[in-house]
Design a protein around this motif. Structure first.
Motif, short mmCIF file in Angstrom:
data_model
loop_
_atom_site.label_atom_id
_atom_site.label_comp_id
_atom_site.label_asym_id
_atom_site.label_seq_id
_atom_site.Cartn_x
_atom_site.Cartn_y
_atom_site.Cartn_z
N ALA A 24 5.50 2.41 3.67
CA ALA A 24 4.66 1.14 4.29
C ALA A 24 3.06 1.46 4.64
O ALA A 24 1.87 1.00 4.52
CB ALA A 24 4.65 1.13 6.26
N GLU A 25 2.69 3.50 4.03
CA GLU A 25 1.27 3.46 4.47
C GLU A 25 0.93 3.45 3.01
O GLU A 25 -0.32 3.31 2.92
CB GLU A 25 1.13 5.34 4.59
CG GLU A 25 1.76 4.92 6.21
CD GLU A 25 1.87 6.95 6.31
OE1 GLU A 25 2.05 7.28 5.60
OE2 GLU A 25 1.57 7.06 7.60
N GLN A 26 1.63 3.81 1.57
CA GLN A 26 1.16 3.12 0.77
C GLN A 26 0.74 1.96 0.44
O GLN A 26 -0.86 2.01 -0.33
CB GLN A 26 2.74 3.97 -0.25
CG GLN A 26 1.98 4.20 -2.85
CD GLN A 26 0.90 4.61 -2.60
OE1 GLN A 26 -0.01 5.23 -1.72
NE2 GLN A 26 1.70 6.02 -2.40
N ALA A 27 1.26 0.92 0.57
CA ALA A 27 1.10 -0.32 0.50
C ALA A 27 -0.18 -0.53 1.08
O ALA A 27 -0.95 -1.26 0.90
CB ALA A 27 2.01 -1.31 1.13
N ASP A 28 -0.20 -0.45 2.44
CA ASP A 28 -1.64 -0.11 3.52
C ASP A 28 -2.91 -0.10 2.64
O ASP A 28 -3.68 -0.47 2.34
CB ASP A 28 -1.35 0.59 5.12
CG ASP A 28 -0.55 -0.43 5.94
OD1 ASP A 28 0.04 -1.66 4.73
OD2 ASP A 28 -0.21 -0.23 6.29
N ARG A 29 -2.66 1.48 1.92
CA ARG A 29 -3.72 2.23 1.44
C ARG A 29 -4.81 1.33 -0.32
O ARG A 29 -5.05 0.48 0.06
CB ARG A 29 -3.26 3.45 1.05
CG ARG A 29 -4.29 4.05 0.42
CD ARG A 29 -3.99 5.69 -0.62
NE ARG A 29 -3.18 5.51 -1.34
CZ ARG A 29 -3.14 5.11 -3.14
NH1 ARG A 29 -4.63 4.65 -2.90
NH2 ARG A 29 -2.42 4.56 -3.52
N GLN A 31 -3.60 -2.30 -0.89
CA GLN A 31 -3.99 -3.24 0.03
C GLN A 31 -5.25 -3.18 0.04
O GLN A 31 -6.42 -4.07 0.20
CB GLN A 31 -3.24 -3.77 1.21
CG GLN A 31 -3.49 -5.09 1.13
CD GLN A 31 -2.59 -5.95 2.57
OE1 GLN A 31 -1.45 -5.63 2.82
NE2 GLN A 31 -2.48 -6.86 3.20
N ALA A 32 -5.47 -2.12 1.72
CA ALA A 32 -7.15 -2.02 1.02
C ALA A 32 -8.10 -1.44 0.69
O ALA A 32 -9.05 -2.49 0.59
CB ALA A 32 -7.57 -0.94 2.60
N ARG A 35 -8.22 -4.73 -1.57
CA ARG A 35 -9.41 -6.49 -0.87
C ARG A 35 -10.94 -5.49 -0.64
O ARG A 35 -11.68 -6.47 -0.83
CB ARG A 35 -8.13 -6.01 0.65
CG ARG A 35 -9.37 -7.06 1.67
CD ARG A 35 -8.66 -6.88 3.17
NE ARG A 35 -8.83 -5.96 3.58
CZ ARG A 35 -7.49 -5.16 4.49
NH1 ARG A 35 -6.12 -5.43 3.93
NH2 ARG A 35 -8.02 -3.55 5.01
N ARG A 95 -0.49 -10.29 6.64
CA ARG A 95 -1.25 -8.23 7.18
C ARG A 95 -0.89 -7.05 6.41
O ARG A 95 -1.45 -6.08 5.69
CB ARG A 95 -0.59 -8.66 8.37
CG ARG A 95 -1.72 -9.32 9.37
CD ARG A 95 -2.93 -8.58 9.47
NE ARG A 95 -4.37 -10.19 9.97
CZ ARG A 95 -5.45 -9.30 9.61
NH1 ARG A 95 -5.75 -8.55 9.50
NH2 ARG A 95 -5.54 -10.12 10.67
N HIS A 96 1.09 -7.75 6.32
CA HIS A 96 1.46 -6.04 5.68
C HIS A 96 2.06 -6.22 4.82
O HIS A 96 3.38 -7.08 4.99
CB HIS A 96 2.25 -5.42 7.25
CG HIS A 96 1.65 -5.07 8.13
ND1 HIS A 96 0.46 -3.60 7.58
CD2 HIS A 96 1.09 -5.38 9.27
CE1 HIS A 96 -0.03 -3.80 8.92
NE2 HIS A 96 0.31 -4.25 9.88
N LYS A 466 0.23 7.65 13.78
CA LYS A 466 -0.34 6.65 13.14
C LYS A 466 -0.70 5.37 14.35
O LYS A 466 -0.41 6.40 15.43
CB LYS A 466 1.57 5.83 12.80
CG LYS A 466 2.19 6.56 11.48
CD LYS A 466 3.58 6.39 11.56
CE LYS A 466 3.74 6.78 10.15
NZ LYS A 466 5.37 5.68 9.81
#
Length: 466
Positions: A24-29, A31-32, A35, A95-96, A466
Motif C-alpha cells: 500500500a505504501e509503495q503504491a501511494d508513493r 502514484q504521488a 501525479r 484514491r488508492h 501511518k
C-alpha cells in the motif's frame, strides 16, 4: 535444476532484490510521484509537441522515409495523448489504486514514452539529435516508478534499444537521401559523415546503459539503508517494550511476595501457638499455608517475566523456528505416528522478537497438538504473510477437539483440558504473543480437531507512524 543451482539463483535474487515498502505504501508513493511530478512535466511536453507537430514548420520538407515517418508519428502522437489523458484521470481522481495496477500502468506508459522520444530522435538527426538528453531522464523516472529489479532493468534497456533503433533508421534514411544528391552537393551541404562518426554513437549508448545500472544501484542502496534504519528503530522499540514489561512484572511480583511472606510466617507462628494451647484449628491453618505456598509458586513463575529485560531481540526466520520447535516436540527417537503436513509461503519477512518467546509459543502449540492426538494422527502446519505484513502461523491437529465451553477459556491460567495439565502453557503463549502486539486464537469442533492461529506483526513502528 539441482539444489545448488536453485540456491545460487535464490542468493542472486536476494543480492539484486530491492527491499520495498509495504504494497500500500509503495503504491501511494508511486502514484504521488507520477501525479505530482511526471504528469505536469508530460503535460508541458505534450503542449510543446502539439505546437511543433501541427502549428509550425518544425521540419522543412522532410524527404522520403522521414516524411512517411513524420506522418506516422503525428498519428501515433494523438494516441499517446489519449493514453496519457486516461492515466492522468486515473492517478488524479482514484484514491488508492492497487500496486499491481499502478505498476502495469507505469510500465506501459514508460514503453510509450520511450517509443515517442525514439521516433523524435529519428526525425531530428538520429544519434546526433538533441533528444538524446531526454533518455537519461526517462531512465531515471523508470527507476523511481518501477522499483523491482527485473521489470525496471528490462524497461530501461528497452528504452536504450529504442534509441539505438532510431539511430539505425536515421542512418538508413540518410543513405536513402544521399542516393538522390550528387557528391559535390553532399560536400557543400556537409552531409558526408565524418570518419569518427561511430565514436559519439558508442559513447552515448554506453552512457545510457551505465546510467540504467547506476540508477538501479543507487536505488538499491537507498532502499537497503532505509530498511536498516527501520529495523534499527524496530529493534530499539521492541527492546524497550520488553524492558518495560520486565520491570513492571518484577515490581508487581515483589510487592505481592512480601505480604505473602508475612502471612506465611504469621500462619506458622499461629500454628505453633495453637499447638501449645487449647485451640484445635490446625487443619484450617494448614489449608492457609498450602494456599500461600501455591500463590508463592505462581508468583515465582510470574517473576519469570522479569527476565524479559534480560533477553535479546533478534531477527528471526519464522520457518526455521517452526522446524526447530517441530524437532523438539516430535523427536525422531520417540517415533510418534504423526504425519506432519507443511505449507510455508516463500519470502516471509523476519520477525523482531526474542527467540525464546517465539520458540515457547510454537513448542506449546505443537506439544498440545501431539498430546491431543495421543501421539498419532495428522498435523498441519502453515505459515503465510498477510497484506498488512503480519505473519500468520496455523497449527491444526486431528485430535478429538475442544469442548465449546472451553475454546476461549483454555487461554486462562490454570484452565486445562488435560488431566495432568498445569493450565499455564497456552496462557503464557498468548501473553508472549500479546507482548509483541500479536494474537493467539483457537477454533475447534468436537471430533474435528483444533486449529490454533498465531498472528505476529512484522513491525510495530510503522503502525504508529501511518
Amino acid at each position: 535444476m539441482n539444489f545448488a543451482g536453485r540456491n545460487f539463483i535464490q542468493k542472486l535474487g536476494r543480492l539484486l532484490g530491492t527491499p520495498g515498502l509495504e504494497p500500500a505504501e509503495q503504491a501511494d508513493r508511486i502514484q504521488a510521484f507520477e501525479r505530482d511530478i511526471i504528469l505536469p512535466v508530460k503535460a508541458l511536453i505534450i503542449l510543446l509537441l502539439v505546437y511543433y507537430f501541427f502549428f509550425s514548420n518544425w521540419l522543412d520538407e522532410p524527404q522520403h522515409m522521414r516524411e512517411v515517418a513524420l506522418q506516422m508519428i503525428r498519428g501515433a502522437f494523438l494516441i499517446y495523448i489519449v493514453v496519457n489523458a486516461f492515466v492522468a484521470v486515473l492517478f488524479v481522481w482514484a484514491r488508492h489504486l492497487a500496486l499491481h495496477s499502478i505498476q502495469w500502468t507505469v510500465y506501459t506508459t514508460g514503453l510509450l514514452d520511450g517509443l515517442l522520444f525514439a521516433s523524435l530522435t529519428f526525425v531530428t538527426g538520429g544519434f546526433d539529435s538533441f533528444v538524446f538528453w531526454v533518455f537519461p531522464a526517462l531512465i531515471l523516472r523508470n527507476a523511481i516508478s518501477v522499483p523491482h529489479v527485473i521489470p525496471q532493468i528490462v524497461l530501461n534497456l528497452a528504452t536504450v534499444l529504442f534509441y539505438v533503433f532510431a539511430g539505425i533508421f536515421d542512418v538508413a534514411a540518410t543513405q536513402d537521401e544521399l542516393e538522390y544528391i550528387s557528391r559535390a552537393t553532399r560536400e557543400d551541404l556537409g552531409m558526408i559523415p565524418p570518419e569518427n562518426a561511430a565514436e559519439p554513437f558508442v559513447l552515448r549508448i554506453s552512457i545510457l546503459v551505465l546510467w540504467t545500472f547506476c540508477c538501479y544501484g543507487v536505488q538499491a542502496l537507498l532502499e537497503k539503508h532505509r530498511r536498516a534504519v527501520e529495523e534499527a528503530v524496530e529493534f530499539a522499540t521492541r527492546q524497550e517494550q520488553l524492558h518495560t514489561a520486565g520491570r513492571l512484572a518484577a515490581q508487581i511480583a515483589h510487592r505481592i511476595k512480601n505480604p505473602l511472606s508475612i502471612i506465611n510466617n504469621s500462619a506458622f507462628s499461629l500454628e505453633r501457638a495453637i499447638r501449645l494451647g487449647k485451640n484445635s484449628n490446625t487443619e484450617q491453618l494448614q489449608i492457609i499455608r498450602e494456599e500461600v505456598e501455591k500463590a508463592d509458586r505462581i508468583l515465582t513463575e510470574l517473576m519469570g517475566y522479569a527476565q524479559l529485560a534480560e533477553g535479546r531481540v533478534e531477527k528471526l526466520d519464522v520457518i526455521e523456528e517452526i522446524e526447530r520447535a517441530v524437532q523438539e516436540a516430535f523427536p525422531k527417537a520417540a517415533d510418534y505416528k504423526v504425519e506432519i503436513k507443511r505449507n510455508y509461503e516463500r519470502g516471509l519477512h523476519h520477525l523482531m522478537m526474542q527467540r525464546s518467546h517465539l520458540f515457547e509459543i510454537l513448542l506449546n502449540l505443537l506439544t498440545n497438538a501431539r498430546e491431543a492426538m495421543q501421539g498419532q494422527g495428522t498435523l498441519q502446519i502453515s505459515a503465510r504473510q498477510d497484506p498488512d505484513y503480519s505473519i500468520i502461523v496455523e497449527v491444526k491437529d486431528s485430535g478429538p477437539g475442544i469442548p465449546p465451553d472451553k475454546v476461549e477459556r483454555i487461554f486462562e491460567a490454570y484452565v486445562s483440558t488435560k488431566e495432568k495439565g498445569t493450565g499455564l502453557g497456552l496462557a503464557i503463549s498468548r501473553h508472549n504473543a500479546e507482548i509483541y502486539g500479536g494474537t493467539l486464537q483457537a477454533e475447534s469442533e468436537l471430533g474435528q480437531g483444533a486449529r490454533f492461529t498465531l498472528r505476529l506483526p512484522v513491525r510495530s513502528v510503522m503502525k504508529f507512524t501511518k
